[in-house]
Design a protein around this motif. Sequence first.
Motif, PDB file in Angstrom:
ATOM      1  N   MET A  10      29.550  -4.299   7.552  1.00 50.78           N
ATOM      2  CA  MET A  10      29.701  -5.344   8.556  1.00 50.78           C
ATOM      3  C   MET A  10      29.070  -4.890   9.866  1.00 50.78           C
ATOM      4  O   MET A  10      29.335  -3.798  10.346  1.00 50.78           O
ATOM      5  N   ALA A  11      28.200  -5.725  10.443  1.00 45.05           N
ATOM      6  CA  ALA A  11      27.535  -5.385  11.700  1.00 45.05           C
ATOM      7  C   ALA A  11      28.544  -5.397  12.843  1.00 45.05           C
ATOM      8  O   ALA A  11      29.316  -6.336  12.995  1.00 45.05           O
ATOM      9  N   ARG A  12      28.522  -4.343  13.654  1.00 44.92           N
ATOM     10  CA  ARG A  12      29.433  -4.248  14.786  1.00 44.92           C
ATOM     11  C   ARG A  12      28.713  -3.663  15.991  1.00 44.92           C
ATOM     12  O   ARG A  12      27.757  -2.906  15.854  1.00 44.92           O
ATOM     13  N   PHE A  13      29.206  -3.995  17.180  1.00 48.85           N
ATOM     14  CA  PHE A  13      28.659  -3.452  18.417  1.00 48.85           C
ATOM     15  C   PHE A  13      29.454  -2.223  18.856  1.00 48.85           C
ATOM     16  O   PHE A  13      30.679  -2.172  18.723  1.00 48.85           O
ATOM     17  N   HIS A  14      28.727  -1.239  19.398  1.00 50.26           N
ATOM     18  CA  HIS A  14      29.336  -0.062  20.000  1.00 50.26           C
ATOM     19  C   HIS A  14      28.560   0.269  21.260  1.00 50.26           C
ATOM     20  O   HIS A  14      27.370  -0.051  21.379  1.00 50.26           O
ATOM     21  N   LYS A  15      29.195   0.948  22.195  1.00 52.51           N
ATOM     22  CA  LYS A  15      28.508   1.373  23.409  1.00 52.51           C
ATOM     23  C   LYS A  15      27.790   2.693  23.154  1.00 52.51           C
ATOM     24  O   LYS A  15      28.399   3.663  22.713  1.00 52.51           O
ATOM     25  N   LEU A  16      26.485   2.711  23.433  1.00 55.41           N
ATOM     26  CA  LEU A  16      25.676   3.910  23.290  1.00 55.41           C
ATOM     27  C   LEU A  16      25.057   4.256  24.639  1.00 55.41           C
ATOM     28  O   LEU A  16      24.629   3.377  25.384  1.00 55.41           O
ATOM     29  N   ARG A  17      24.985   5.544  24.936  1.00 54.54           N
ATOM     30  CA  ARG A  17      24.456   6.022  26.216  1.00 54.54           C
ATOM     31  C   ARG A  17      22.932   6.149  26.153  1.00 54.54           C
ATOM     32  O   ARG A  17      22.379   6.599  25.153  1.00 54.54           O
ATOM     33  N   VAL A  18      22.269   5.744  27.218  1.00 54.16           N
ATOM     34  CA  VAL A  18      20.824   5.895  27.313  1.00 54.16           C
ATOM     35  C   VAL A  18      20.499   7.352  27.625  1.00 54.16           C
ATOM     36  O   VAL A  18      20.895   7.879  28.677  1.00 54.16           O
ATOM     37  N   GLY A  36      12.093   0.702   9.620  1.00 53.73           N
ATOM     38  CA  GLY A  36      11.724  -0.703   9.761  1.00 53.73           C
ATOM     39  C   GLY A  36      12.856  -1.575  10.267  1.00 53.73           C
ATOM     40  O   GLY A  36      12.613  -2.725  10.671  1.00 53.73           O
ATOM     41  N   GLN A  37      14.077  -1.056  10.291  1.00 51.28           N
ATOM     42  CA  GLN A  37      15.204  -1.874  10.741  1.00 51.28           C
ATOM     43  C   GLN A  37      15.236  -1.985  12.271  1.00 51.28           C
ATOM     44  O   GLN A  37      14.548  -1.257  12.985  1.00 51.28           O
ATOM     45  N   HIS A  38      16.065  -2.912  12.749  1.00 47.43           N
ATOM     46  CA  HIS A  38      16.154  -3.154  14.181  1.00 47.43           C
ATOM     47  C   HIS A  38      17.593  -3.092  14.662  1.00 47.43           C
ATOM     48  O   HIS A  38      18.543  -3.060  13.870  1.00 47.43           O
ATOM     49  N   LEU A  39      17.743  -3.090  15.988  1.00 45.73           N
ATOM     50  CA  LEU A  39      19.049  -3.096  16.641  1.00 45.73           C
ATOM     51  C   LEU A  39      19.149  -4.329  17.526  1.00 45.73           C
ATOM     52  O   LEU A  39      18.180  -4.696  18.196  1.00 45.73           O
ATOM     53  N   ALA A  40      20.300  -4.963  17.527  1.00 45.19           N
ATOM     54  CA  ALA A  40      20.574  -6.029  18.490  1.00 45.19           C
ATOM     55  C   ALA A  40      21.305  -5.417  19.675  1.00 45.19           C
ATOM     56  O   ALA A  40      22.220  -4.613  19.500  1.00 45.19           O
ATOM     57  N   VAL A  41      20.879  -5.784  20.869  1.00 50.87           N
ATOM     58  CA  VAL A  41      21.487  -5.288  22.105  1.00 50.87           C
ATOM     59  C   VAL A  41      22.024  -6.492  22.868  1.00 50.87           C
ATOM     60  O   VAL A  41      21.361  -7.528  22.947  1.00 50.87           O
ATOM     61  N   ARG A  42      23.211  -6.340  23.441  1.00 44.11           N
ATOM     62  CA  ARG A  42      23.763  -7.462  24.194  1.00 44.11           C
ATOM     63  C   ARG A  42      24.242  -7.009  25.571  1.00 44.11           C
ATOM     64  O   ARG A  42      24.630  -5.860  25.778  1.00 44.11           O
ATOM     65  N   ARG A  43      24.177  -7.924  26.516  1.00 43.00           N
ATOM     66  CA  ARG A  43      24.718  -7.711  27.854  1.00 43.00           C
ATOM     67  C   ARG A  43      25.135  -9.065  28.411  1.00 43.00           C
ATOM     68  O   ARG A  43      24.683 -10.121  27.928  1.00 43.00           O
ATOM     69  N   THR A  44      25.984  -9.036  29.410  1.00 45.76           N
ATOM     70  CA  THR A  44      26.416 -10.263  30.071  1.00 45.76           C
ATOM     71  C   THR A  44      25.819 -10.300  31.466  1.00 45.76           C
ATOM     72  O   THR A  44      25.958  -9.344  32.241  1.00 45.76           O
ATOM     73  N   ALA A  45      25.118 -11.389  31.771  1.00 44.77           N
ATOM     74  CA  ALA A  45      24.505 -11.559  33.086  1.00 44.77           C
ATOM     75  C   ALA A  45      24.871 -12.934  33.622  1.00 44.77           C
ATOM     76  O   ALA A  45      24.638 -13.949  32.951  1.00 44.77           O
ATOM     77  N   GLU A  46      25.445 -12.967  34.798  1.00 46.66           N
ATOM     78  CA  GLU A  46      25.869 -14.221  35.438  1.00 46.66           C
ATOM     79  C   GLU A  46      26.748 -15.040  34.512  1.00 46.66           C
ATOM     80  O   GLU A  46      26.611 -16.258  34.411  1.00 46.66           O
ATOM     81  N   GLU A  51      25.120   2.783  29.793  1.00 46.98           N
ATOM     82  CA  GLU A  51      25.607   2.455  28.455  1.00 46.98           C
ATOM     83  C   GLU A  51      25.162   1.051  28.070  1.00 46.98           C
ATOM     84  O   GLU A  51      25.211   0.127  28.895  1.00 46.98           O
ATOM     85  N   LEU A  52      24.743   0.902  26.826  1.00 43.77           N
ATOM     86  CA  LEU A  52      24.355  -0.397  26.294  1.00 43.77           C
ATOM     87  C   LEU A  52      25.213  -0.725  25.086  1.00 43.77           C
ATOM     88  O   LEU A  52      25.587   0.170  24.311  1.00 43.77           O
ATOM     89  N   GLU A  53      25.507  -2.002  24.924  1.00 42.06           N
ATOM     90  CA  GLU A  53      26.220  -2.459  23.729  1.00 42.06           C
ATOM     91  C   GLU A  53      25.189  -2.721  22.632  1.00 42.06           C
ATOM     92  O   GLU A  53      24.331  -3.596  22.774  1.00 42.06           O
ATOM     93  N   VAL A  54      25.284  -1.963  21.551  1.00 38.90           N
ATOM     94  CA  VAL A  54      24.252  -1.972  20.518  1.00 38.90           C
ATOM     95  C   VAL A  54      24.887  -2.237  19.156  1.00 38.90           C
ATOM     96  O   VAL A  54      25.849  -1.563  18.760  1.00 38.90           O
ATOM     97  N   MET A  55      24.331  -3.208  18.428  1.00 37.98           N
ATOM     98  CA  MET A  55      24.808  -3.514  17.084  1.00 37.98           C
ATOM     99  C   MET A  55      24.266  -2.480  16.095  1.00 37.98           C
ATOM    100  O   MET A  55      23.206  -1.899  16.303  1.00 37.98           O
ATOM    101  N   THR A  56      25.007  -2.259  15.034  1.00 33.95           N
ATOM    102  CA  THR A  56      24.549  -1.366  13.983  1.00 33.95           C
ATOM    103  C   THR A  56      23.278  -1.914  13.346  1.00 33.95           C
ATOM    104  O   THR A  56      23.007  -3.111  13.397  1.00 33.95           O
ATOM    105  N   PRO A  57      22.432  -1.032  12.752  1.00 30.67           N
ATOM    106  CA  PRO A  57      21.107  -1.465  12.283  1.00 30.67           C
ATOM    107  C   PRO A  57      21.159  -2.590  11.255  1.00 30.67           C
ATOM    108  O   PRO A  57      22.066  -2.674  10.427  1.00 30.67           O
ATOM    109  N   ALA A  58      20.136  -3.445  11.319  1.00 29.96           N
ATOM    110  CA  ALA A  58      20.013  -4.573  10.388  1.00 29.96           C
ATOM    111  C   ALA A  58      18.535  -4.815  10.130  1.00 29.96           C
ATOM    112  O   ALA A  58      17.662  -4.242  10.775  1.00 29.96           O
TER     113      ALA A  58
END
Length: 353
Positions: free
Chosen positions: A1-9, A39-49, A97-104
């Motif tokens: 199951m894809a989940r978000f975690h905080k990862l440090r830059v 070849g897989q990718h990561l989804a990154v999310r943030r909240t702005a305004e 820190e960025l909120e990053v989904m597990t690879p998909a």
Amino acid sequence: MARFHKLRVAAVDRLTDDSVALTLAVPPNLREAYRYVPGQHLAVRRTAEGEEIRRTYSICSPAPDGRAPDTLRVGVRLVEGGAFSTYALKEINIGDELEVMTPAGRFTLPPAPGLYAAVVGGSGITPVLSIVSTLLEREPRARFCLIRSDRTSASTMFLEEVADLKDRFPERFQLVTVLSREEQQAGLPSGRLDRERLTALLPALLPVERVDGWFLCGPYGLVDGADRALRTLGVDRSRVHQEIFHVDAAPAPAGSRGPAPAHTTVTARLDGRGGTWPAQEGESLLDTVLRNRPDAPYACKGGVCGTCRAFLVSGEVRMNRNYALEAEETEAGYVLACQSHAVTERVEVDFDR
């Protein structure tokens, strides 16, 4: 199951005037969750305004052999007006820190013997860099031909990394570079790589019929032209893999048509739990599920990334756009939940398959 975690830059590396590579540190307790296939990718999310923004970025680093990764590296190119890419290039610093989904993603190539080739444009090099570097490092019986198109040499992402591969694997790595807006001192003439040009070029570069897998990645026009060229050359579609980074105003593929029912219920299985909910007028299957299960996986909502792929258990849907699923997947019954609208009164999908 894809989940978000905080990862440090851990690092921010400027690649060109309009692109950066971000290295993310993965803590020991999360490393198995972030194990990935090249070849897989990561989804990154943030909240702005007050608005949640999600974007997907491909992993560009080679996959570790036999162990989970302690870092992940992604490439980000600035998109005009891009809410996240602007933030990445101008504001992100080491230690953030960025909120990053597990690879998909299924635009992948586990290392295996054979001859492989890629046609990429612009930032489409990002997943292919992971694919080719992992393949050549792990599989001595593999060869790879990379045909890349960029506007100018100054705008070319991962120029040094690709050159290093050429130096390390001169007998097994063939590199062909085309610049659309700049003349080169040697190599191919400048100009776009369209269907006609690729149809003539590819057989001159390598034995097209012997290529075990083709990887097409970049803007819609380039990928579509390369796909049409390969069809003209008789390449079986099972050997062609695509990932589109920018669709722009390309027409949506025609889907099945049918009148929307007056009342629709959507049943979804997600992370081992199921539920049934009424759909609101005009909303997609994904939107119906998200109102009741905010943990439903998605990233782009544009039919490009494939994060919201689900198996259609029963009922019928109209899928407006599909730039992520390959023909074999749709024929097997998979749909993009973000682009699917119910045609029947009851629809059931399974995100766990």
